[in-house]
Design an enzyme around this catalytic site. Structure first.
Site, mmCIF file in Angstrom:
data_model
loop_
_atom_site.group_PDB
_atom_site.id
_atom_site.type_symbol
_atom_site.label_atom_id
_atom_site.label_comp_id
_atom_site.label_asym_id
_atom_site.label_seq_id
_atom_site.Cartn_x
_atom_site.Cartn_y
_atom_site.Cartn_z
ATOM 1 N N TYR A 67 1.015 -0.972 -0.460
ATOM 2 C CA TYR A 67 -0.257 0.373 0.190
ATOM 3 C C TYR A 67 1.439 1.164 -0.165
ATOM 4 C CZ TYR A 67 -4.371 3.112 0.988
ATOM 5 O OH TYR A 67 -4.460 4.150 0.849
ATOM 6 N N HIS A 124 1.354 4.038 -2.962
ATOM 7 C CA HIS A 124 1.054 5.320 -2.508
ATOM 8 C C HIS A 124 1.727 7.114 -2.523
ATOM 9 C CE1 HIS A 124 -3.023 4.106 -1.833
ATOM 10 N NE2 HIS A 124 -3.758 4.812 -1.501
ATOM 11 N N TYR A 155 -5.195 16.837 1.074
ATOM 12 C CA TYR A 155 -5.886 15.114 1.520
ATOM 13 C C TYR A 155 -4.724 14.513 1.405
ATOM 14 C CZ TYR A 155 -7.756 10.956 0.238
ATOM 15 O OH TYR A 155 -7.678 9.167 0.397
ATOM 16 N N TRP A 160 -7.835 3.284 -10.733
ATOM 17 C CA TRP A 160 -7.512 3.113 -9.109
ATOM 18 C C TRP A 160 -7.902 1.955 -8.325
ATOM 19 C CZ3 TRP A 160 -2.767 4.550 -8.124
ATOM 20 C CH2 TRP A 160 -2.684 4.829 -6.549
#
Length: 132
Positions: free
Chosen positions: A24, A28, A47, A82
């Site tokens: 993960y 990212h 964000y 995505w």
């Protein structure tokens, strides 16, 4: 959740499979540029994602509405790609990751309370010793 200049501060949580945390993080570290542009264009401001080693994922975003921002993202083809890429990394989801946010209640914000205190609606003063 608070209103500030038509933006709301939203914090949410999800879970990443503990054995997929590194994957993960890797994904990212280099989000697709078209995904980044879509997020910005659809109102995902300031964000951020935070991840514990055990897989607790905390997200923070400032937007007019999380539901509205997610709906705007759904119109982008890159978002579908995505979400499909990321889905297997999440733990316990029955829906796509971007439809499975668990919002957290905002119970304190320094700027909001400081502005209120400075406007004359201050809470009782507490000394550094904890006494009123």
């Amino acid at each position: 959740m608070s209103e500030t200049a038509a933006r709301r501060r939203i914090c949410f949580q999800q879970r990443i499979h503990p054995d997929r945390v590194e994957e993960y993080k890797r994904r990212h570290a280099s989000v697709w540029p078209e995904m980044l542009e879509a997020l910005k264009a659809t109102g995902w401001n300031n964000y951020s994602l935070f991840l514990s080693p055990e897989g607790l994922l905390i997200g923070y975003v400032e937007t007019d509405s999380l539901d509205a921002a997610a709906a705007r993202m759904a119109a982008y083809e890159v978002n579908a790609r995505w979400q499909a890429e990321m889905a297997d990394l999440f733990d316990g989801l029955d829906a796509p990751p971007d439809e499975s946010f668990v919002p957290l209640e905002e119970i304190f914000n320094l700027e909001d309370q400081l502005a209120e205190a400075r406007s004359g609606h201050a809470m009782p003063q507490i000394s550094q010793t904890g006494e009123h």
